[in-house]
Write a protein that holds these residues in place. Structure first.
Motif, PDB file in Angstrom:
ATOM      1  N   ASN A 134      41.198  57.904  49.426  1.00 23.51           N
ATOM      2  CA  ASN A 134      40.667  58.730  50.508  1.00 23.51           C
ATOM      3  C   ASN A 134      39.742  59.815  49.983  1.00 23.51           C
ATOM      4  OD1 ASN A 134      41.971  57.323  52.529  1.00 23.51           O
ATOM      5  ND2 ASN A 134      43.763  58.644  52.511  1.00 23.51           N
ATOM      6  N   THR A 135      39.884  60.189  48.741  1.00 21.43           N
ATOM      7  CA  THR A 135      38.974  61.149  48.121  1.00 21.43           C
ATOM      8  C   THR A 135      37.764  60.446  47.520  1.00 21.43           C
ATOM      9  OG1 THR A 135      40.810  62.618  47.644  1.00 21.43           O
ATOM     10  CG2 THR A 135      38.791  62.972  46.397  1.00 21.43           C
ATOM     11  N   ASN A 136      37.974  59.280  46.921  1.00 22.87           N
ATOM     12  CA  ASN A 136      36.873  58.556  46.300  1.00 22.87           C
ATOM     13  C   ASN A 136      35.820  58.118  47.309  1.00 22.87           C
ATOM     14  OD1 ASN A 136      38.102  58.836  43.846  1.00 22.87           O
ATOM     15  ND2 ASN A 136      38.951  56.783  43.801  1.00 22.87           N
ATOM     16  N   TYR A 175      27.994  60.707  47.916  1.00 20.78           N
ATOM     17  CA  TYR A 175      27.072  61.529  47.141  1.00 20.78           C
ATOM     18  C   TYR A 175      26.429  60.767  45.996  1.00 20.78           C
ATOM     19  CZ  TYR A 175      29.017  65.371  49.746  1.00 20.78           C
ATOM     20  OH  TYR A 175      29.401  66.210  50.762  1.00 20.78           O
ATOM     21  N   SER A 176      26.970  59.636  45.663  1.00 23.80           N
ATOM     22  CA  SER A 176      26.443  58.803  44.589  1.00 23.80           C
ATOM     23  C   SER A 176      26.518  57.356  45.051  1.00 23.80           C
ATOM     24  CB  SER A 176      27.267  58.995  43.313  1.00 23.80           C
ATOM     25  OG  SER A 176      26.800  58.145  42.309  1.00 23.80           O
ATOM     26  N   GLU A 234      31.928  71.157  49.837  1.00 24.95           N
ATOM     27  CA  GLU A 234      31.606  70.426  51.062  1.00 24.95           C
ATOM     28  C   GLU A 234      32.786  69.574  51.523  1.00 24.95           C
ATOM     29  OE1 GLU A 234      27.889  68.300  51.017  1.00 24.95           O
ATOM     30  OE2 GLU A 234      26.853  69.990  50.091  1.00 24.95           O
ATOM     31  N   LEU A 235      33.449  68.913  50.587  1.00 27.89           N
ATOM     32  CA  LEU A 235      34.594  68.076  50.957  1.00 27.89           C
ATOM     33  C   LEU A 235      35.770  68.919  51.447  1.00 27.89           C
ATOM     34  CD1 LEU A 235      34.556  65.399  48.117  1.00 27.89           C
ATOM     35  CD2 LEU A 235      33.804  65.133  50.486  1.00 27.89           C
ATOM     36  N   ASN A 236      35.974  70.092  50.861  1.00 31.55           N
ATOM     37  CA  ASN A 236      37.095  70.946  51.256  1.00 31.55           C
ATOM     38  C   ASN A 236      36.850  71.692  52.556  1.00 31.55           C
ATOM     39  OD1 ASN A 236      38.893  70.279  49.215  1.00 31.55           O
ATOM     40  ND2 ASN A 236      37.911  71.686  47.788  1.00 31.55           N
ATOM     41  N   THR A 237      35.614  71.694  53.033  1.00 26.11           N
ATOM     42  CA  THR A 237      35.307  72.345  54.310  1.00 26.11           C
ATOM     43  C   THR A 237      34.940  71.325  55.388  1.00 26.11           C
ATOM     44  OG1 THR A 237      33.029  72.753  53.579  1.00 26.11           O
ATOM     45  CG2 THR A 237      34.616  74.535  53.254  1.00 26.11           C
ATOM     46  N   ARG A 238      35.214  70.054  55.123  1.00 26.91           N
ATOM     47  CA  ARG A 238      34.956  68.981  56.094  1.00 26.91           C
ATOM     48  C   ARG A 238      36.235  68.720  56.891  1.00 26.91           C
ATOM     49  NH1 ARG A 238      33.159  63.066  54.061  1.00 26.91           N
ATOM     50  NH2 ARG A 238      31.265  64.200  53.585  1.00 26.91           N
ATOM     51  N   PRO A 239      36.179  68.829  58.225  1.00 32.05           N
ATOM     52  CA  PRO A 239      37.368  68.544  59.030  1.00 32.05           C
ATOM     53  C   PRO A 239      37.852  67.107  58.818  1.00 32.05           C
ATOM     54  CG  PRO A 239      35.681  69.606  60.355  1.00 32.05           C
ATOM     55  CD  PRO A 239      35.051  69.244  59.045  1.00 32.05           C
ATOM     56  N   ARG A 240      39.167  66.928  58.811  1.00 31.07           N
ATOM     57  CA  ARG A 240      39.762  65.612  58.581  1.00 31.07           C
ATOM     58  C   ARG A 240      40.640  65.228  59.763  1.00 31.07           C
ATOM     59  NH1 ARG A 240      39.806  64.867  52.766  1.00 31.07           N
ATOM     60  NH2 ARG A 240      37.927  65.975  52.127  1.00 31.07           N
ATOM     61  N   LYS A 241      40.516  64.005  60.201  1.00 35.92           N
ATOM     62  CA  LYS A 241      41.345  63.501  61.292  1.00 35.92           C
ATOM     63  C   LYS A 241      42.820  63.597  60.932  1.00 35.92           C
ATOM     64  CE  LYS A 241      42.034  59.458  64.216  1.00 35.92           C
ATOM     65  NZ  LYS A 241      41.614  58.074  64.494  1.00 35.92           N
ATOM     66  N   THR A 242      43.166  63.271  59.676  1.00 37.71           N
ATOM     67  CA  THR A 242      44.567  63.296  59.249  1.00 37.71           C
ATOM     68  C   THR A 242      45.151  64.703  59.229  1.00 37.71           C
ATOM     69  OG1 THR A 242      43.926  63.397  56.924  1.00 37.71           O
ATOM     70  CG2 THR A 242      44.343  61.210  57.848  1.00 37.71           C
ATOM     71  N   LEU A 243      44.300  65.718  59.295  1.00 36.31           N
ATOM     72  CA  LEU A 243      44.752  67.112  59.330  1.00 36.31           C
ATOM     73  C   LEU A 243      44.560  67.710  60.724  1.00 36.31           C
ATOM     74  CD1 LEU A 243      43.267  68.381  55.927  1.00 36.31           C
ATOM     75  CD2 LEU A 243      45.616  67.644  56.406  1.00 36.31           C
ATOM     76  N   HIS A 292      41.502  69.882  61.149  1.00 39.05           N
ATOM     77  CA  HIS A 292      41.376  71.080  60.323  1.00 39.05           C
ATOM     78  C   HIS A 292      40.741  70.656  59.010  1.00 39.05           C
ATOM     79  CE1 HIS A 292      44.716  72.404  62.987  1.00 39.05           C
ATOM     80  NE2 HIS A 292      43.964  73.507  62.987  1.00 39.05           N
ATOM     81  N   THR A 293      40.276  71.628  58.259  1.00 40.07           N
ATOM     82  CA  THR A 293      39.733  71.330  56.939  1.00 40.07           C
ATOM     83  C   THR A 293      40.834  71.480  55.899  1.00 40.07           C
ATOM     84  OG1 THR A 293      39.104  73.593  56.390  1.00 40.07           O
ATOM     85  CG2 THR A 293      37.495  72.298  57.650  1.00 40.07           C
ATOM     86  N   PRO A 294      40.695  70.811  54.746  1.00 35.74           N
ATOM     87  CA  PRO A 294      41.670  71.034  53.677  1.00 35.74           C
ATOM     88  C   PRO A 294      41.767  72.509  53.287  1.00 35.74           C
ATOM     89  CG  PRO A 294      40.389  69.080  53.199  1.00 35.74           C
ATOM     90  CD  PRO A 294      39.753  69.746  54.398  1.00 35.74           C
ATOM     91  N   ALA A 295      40.645  73.216  53.293  1.00 39.04           N
ATOM     92  CA  ALA A 295      40.651  74.635  52.934  1.00 39.04           C
ATOM     93  C   ALA A 295      41.469  75.444  53.938  1.00 39.04           C
ATOM     94  CB  ALA A 295      39.224  75.164  52.852  1.00 39.04           C
ATOM     95  N   GLU A 296      41.357  75.111  55.232  1.00 41.30           N
ATOM     96  CA  GLU A 296      42.143  75.816  56.249  1.00 41.30           C
ATOM     97  C   GLU A 296      43.636  75.557  56.061  1.00 41.30           C
ATOM     98  OE1 GLU A 296      38.983  75.742  59.978  1.00 41.30           O
ATOM     99  OE2 GLU A 296      40.363  74.058  59.708  1.00 41.30           O
ATOM    100  N   ARG A 297      43.984  74.317  55.807  1.00 43.37           N
ATOM    101  CA  ARG A 297      45.395  73.983  55.621  1.00 43.37           C
ATOM    102  C   ARG A 297      45.965  74.666  54.382  1.00 43.37           C
ATOM    103  NH1 ARG A 297      47.970  69.845  58.501  1.00 43.37           N
ATOM    104  NH2 ARG A 297      47.165  70.039  60.597  1.00 43.37           N
ATOM    105  N   LEU A 298      45.203  74.687  53.300  1.00 46.74           N
ATOM    106  CA  LEU A 298      45.671  75.346  52.085  1.00 46.74           C
ATOM    107  C   LEU A 298      45.849  76.844  52.318  1.00 46.74           C
ATOM    108  CD1 LEU A 298      46.461  75.071  49.139  1.00 46.74           C
ATOM    109  CD2 LEU A 298      44.048  75.344  48.540  1.00 46.74           C
ATOM    110  N   ALA A 299      44.907  77.457  53.020  1.00 47.81           N
ATOM    111  CA  ALA A 299      45.021  78.882  53.325  1.00 47.81           C
ATOM    112  C   ALA A 299      46.275  79.142  54.163  1.00 47.81           C
ATOM    113  CB  ALA A 299      43.778  79.368  54.062  1.00 47.81           C
ATOM    114  N   GLY A 300      46.582  78.247  55.102  1.00 48.78           N
ATOM    115  CA  GLY A 300      47.794  78.381  55.902  1.00 48.78           C
ATOM    116  C   GLY A 300      49.061  78.277  55.065  1.00 48.78           C
TER     117      GLY A 300
END
Length: 72
Positions: A18-20, A26-27, A46-55, A58-66
């Motif tokens: 899911n990360t790859n 980008y490449s 960019e990837l950490n501020t991209r909203p994800r359906k599985t979250l 929310h973005t990964p950054a938002e979830r981590l901050a929470g």
């Protein structure tokens, strides 16, 4: 550390794949040409501020901050 899935155990690699997938955007063929540290940091941001359906969009950054806020 590097995580290596066990052979013939595809269920172990879901998070990696899911990360790859977004990294490949980008490449064109692989992430090998992405060696510039600044470029990699920009892509990570960019990837950490991209909203994800599985979250729940929310973005990964938002979830981590929470998580940090609830742990404090």
């Amino acid at each position: 550390p590097v995580y290596v899935c066990d052979p013939a155990s595809p269920w172990q690699g879901g998070s990696s794949e899911n990360t790859n997938g977004p990294l490949r955007q980008y490449s064109a063929t692989s992430i090998d040409p992405l060696s510039d540290t600044y470029q990699l940091a920009t892509i990570a941001d960019e990837l950490n501020t991209r909203p994800r359906k599985t979250l729940d969009w929310h973005t990964p950054a938002e979830r981590l901050a929470g998580l940090w806020a609830s742990a404090a």
